[in-house]
Design an enzyme around this catalytic site. Structure first.
Site, PDB file in Angstrom:
ATOM      1  N   ASN A   1       4.254  -9.824  18.032  1.00  0.00           N
ATOM      2  CA  ASN A   1       3.076 -10.393  17.391  1.00  0.00           C
ATOM      3  C   ASN A   1       2.056 -10.742  18.468  1.00  0.00           C
ATOM      4  O   ASN A   1       2.415 -11.054  19.610  1.00  0.00           O
ATOM      5  CB  ASN A   1       3.444 -11.646  16.583  1.00  0.00           C
ATOM      6  CG  ASN A   1       2.356 -12.058  15.627  1.00  0.00           C
ATOM      7  OD1 ASN A   1       1.893 -11.252  14.817  1.00  0.00           O
ATOM      8  ND2 ASN A   1       1.932 -13.311  15.685  1.00  0.00           N
TER       9      ASN A   1
ATOM     10  N   SER B   1       3.024 -14.042  11.958  1.00  0.00           N
ATOM     11  CA  SER B   1       3.148 -15.325  12.642  1.00  0.00           C
ATOM     12  C   SER B   1       4.406 -16.065  12.202  1.00  0.00           C
ATOM     13  O   SER B   1       4.727 -17.116  12.749  1.00  0.00           O
ATOM     14  CB  SER B   1       1.919 -16.193  12.362  1.00  0.00           C
ATOM     15  OG  SER B   1       1.822 -16.448  10.959  1.00  0.00           O
TER      16      SER B   1
ATOM     17  N   HIS C   1       6.310  -7.819  -1.974  1.00  0.00           N
ATOM     18  CA  HIS C   1       5.160  -8.130  -2.832  1.00  0.00           C
ATOM     19  C   HIS C   1       4.778  -6.985  -3.753  1.00  0.00           C
ATOM     20  O   HIS C   1       3.674  -6.971  -4.300  1.00  0.00           O
ATOM     21  CB  HIS C   1       3.966  -8.549  -1.965  1.00  0.00           C
ATOM     22  CG  HIS C   1       4.112  -9.924  -1.386  1.00  0.00           C
ATOM     23  ND1 HIS C   1       3.243 -10.446  -0.461  1.00  0.00           N
ATOM     24  CD2 HIS C   1       5.031 -10.881  -1.603  1.00  0.00           C
ATOM     25  CE1 HIS C   1       3.630 -11.671  -0.128  1.00  0.00           C
ATOM     26  NE2 HIS C   1       4.712 -11.954  -0.809  1.00  0.00           N
TER      27      HIS C   1
ATOM     28  N   ASP D   1       0.785  -1.234   0.000  1.00  0.00           N
ATOM     29  CA  ASP D   1       0.000   0.000   0.000  1.00  0.00           C
ATOM     30  C   ASP D   1       0.818   1.284   0.000  1.00  0.00           C
ATOM     31  O   ASP D   1       0.272   2.368  -0.127  1.00  0.00           O
ATOM     32  CB  ASP D   1      -0.945   0.022   1.204  1.00  0.00           C
ATOM     33  CG  ASP D   1      -0.246  -0.331   2.516  1.00  0.00           C
ATOM     34  OD1 ASP D   1       0.967  -0.055   2.641  1.00  0.00           O
ATOM     35  OD2 ASP D   1      -0.904  -0.886   3.406  1.00  0.00           O
TER      36      ASP D   1
END
Length: 208
Positions: free
Chosen positions: A179, A157, A84, A69
């Protein structure tokens, strides 16, 4: 120090870009509104991390992220390695011409854009399901992590590869895992914070 920020990426196969027009349209319709960002806040376990970070305020060397984003750049991060890709960048599936989403009114409206040069479908410059990560970006992430004094891994994770395996390249002695739930790498961490990442950073903001 290096901050790793994996994100949530939908498993959309690349074939949607070259398949039936209705499928391509549905894909672009889902992208037209852009990504959503939902902040959270509050929580006590950040005091040690705050102390650790005081000496690193101006030493953040890189952000390694699966987010697409561009929000890390918008927040002021200078070197962002996007594993990505980035949904605001576009690439022609025909001639390979590169552009941005601002160059196509139809893309911003959620419709399938076509290249003005060769008329081929224009795709988002992101890694779709079934595609390999960009080698140059992956190499940059490996080098940044391997050379870091402190590595902060937040909001993951550490169960999805190959991104999760990047932690194996870290050679330093300040590994922070942040996390909400335990990860397979907790046994290697120097500091573990089992709290949502937004809650922790809300506490340390302005105190580092």
């Amino acid at each position: 120090s290096v901050f790793c920020m994996p994100g949530r990426v939908r498993a959309v196969p690349v074939v949607v870009l070259i398949g039936a027009a209705g499928v391509r349209g549905a894909c672009w319709a889902g992208c037209g509104a852009g990504p959503l960002c939902v902040p959270v806040g509050g929580g006590p376990p950040a005091s040690r991390l705050r102390r650790e970070l005081r000496g690193y305020r101006t030493k953040l060397k890189a952000v390694v992220t699966q987010n697409i984003d561009g929000l890390h750049q918008a927040a002021g991060s200078k070197r962002v390695l996007e594993l990505h890709g980035n949904w605001t960048r576009l690439e022609c599936t025909g001639c390979g011409a590169r552009s941005t989403i601002d160059d196509f009114d139809e893309a911003r409206a959620g419709r399938v854009p076509h290249c003005p040069s060769c008329s081929a479908v224009v795709r988002l410059d992101i890694v779709f399901y079934g595609e390999a990560l960009d080698p140059a970006t992956l190499e940059g992430a490996v080098l940044a992590i391997a050379g870091a004094d402190m590595l902060i891994v937040g909001g993951t994770s550490l169960a999805v590869y190959p991104a999760a395996g990047l932690i194996d390249y870290y050679q330093g002695g300040r590994l922070v895992l942040m996390n909400a739930t335990p990860t397979p790498y907790d046994g290697r961490a120097d500091l573990i914070i089992h709290e949502p990442i937004g809650r922790v950073f809300a506490q340390i903001q302005g105190n580092v």
